[in-house]
Design an enzyme around this catalytic site. Sequence first.
Site, PDB file in Angstrom:
ATOM      1  N   GLY A 274      31.452 -31.659 -27.128  1.00 45.30           N
ATOM      2  CA  GLY A 274      32.091 -30.760 -25.522  1.00 45.30           C
ATOM      3  C   GLY A 274      33.394 -30.462 -25.357  1.00 45.30           C
TER       4      GLY A 274
ATOM      5  N   GLU B 274      34.621 -23.610 -20.320  1.00 48.65           N
ATOM      6  CA  GLU B 274      35.981 -23.586 -20.638  1.00 48.65           C
ATOM      7  C   GLU B 274      36.595 -24.602 -19.715  1.00 48.65           C
ATOM      8  OE1 GLU B 274      37.814 -20.293 -20.234  1.00 48.65           O
ATOM      9  OE2 GLU B 274      36.013 -18.766 -20.340  1.00 48.65           O
TER      10      GLU B 274
END
Length: 385
Positions: free
Chosen positions: A137, A370
Amino acid sequence: MAGSADFDLYRPSEEHDMLRDSVRALAEAKIAPYAAAVDEEARFPREALDALVANDLHAVHVPEEYGGAGADALATVIVIEEVARVCASSSLIPAVNKLGSLPVILSGSEALKKKYMTPLAKGDGMFSYCLSEPDAGSDAAGMKTRAVRDGDAYVLNGVKRWITNAGESEYYTVMAVTDPEKRSRGISAFVVEKSDEGVSFGAPEKKLGIKGSPTREVYLDNVRIPADRMIGEEGTGFATAMKTLDHTRITIAAQALGIAQGALDYAKGYVRERKQFGKPIADFQGIQFMLADMAMKIEAARQLTYAAAAKSERGDSDLTFQGAAAKCFASDVAMEVTTDAVQLLGGYGYTRDYPVERMMRDAKITQIYEGTNQVQRIVMARNLP
């Protein structure tokens, strides 16, 4: 001289203002009426997609030579902001189209740009971005998806997670490891098509917010693609991915900004109508202070976001810091403002009969995707001006 009307510094152009007016009118008429149902039913906002495509607003960033509007970074921000003001899920259509396709624009061959930007500009297919994985991630360089060269093709195997608009998009920018020895320098970028054999999708995630934008896993099972679908040189994929985020974090700031503005606008109208103790609650100083703080923070976030958009357009050397700062600040503001909007509506704010609880749920993701806001602070610290 004081009072000079033609001092254009810190002011969007007339064209930008006109764009805002037209997108706002469209969003109010064609997107807002479906926002609650899209959230309630957790369904893709088809009406919003149709309205955006019909008005060439679904991917305004695509350059004119590929049939796009060729909009600058600030115009793109304004489109996303105004759509997010009424429906955060719908604002992910223009935002993720930019995120997914920007690697091709930044690093792709001319042939690749023509092949994929042209249908994107026409509205024939959306573009998604596949970077995250179940075990990669924040540490995206730790990805495990592999791309192995086989003659004039690459064979891709792996799982991508948290992919926005997965299953709806036709095209996917996929980051995959081509040389496991080199960590981030061994990652390459590819365009994968939904119709490629071996591409499949997981069940939609059951999420807190942005329920109208499907988030699914993308499975790549021996997906064979032509070698010319590689974006840029082998081993440059991670650098392209990071460069892309420098630009697209600003679109998340824009989304956060729109959500916050929508919440403030609704709360403002409500407190003027709601009467307690014989007068509108907007007359109470405690309420006025809350509204003032909300408006002040939104304006600060807007100035930071618009300045970052200008830097994105120019490619300024401090873009990495400014993009992270805009995303981090605007998303924190969105969470704070939407929480206050729920408070201002009292018990009504907590019910689905009013839109502010949806806005509060939608705002949360802007602090996470993001790059989490903790990661943004790392990025800023490493790039202090």
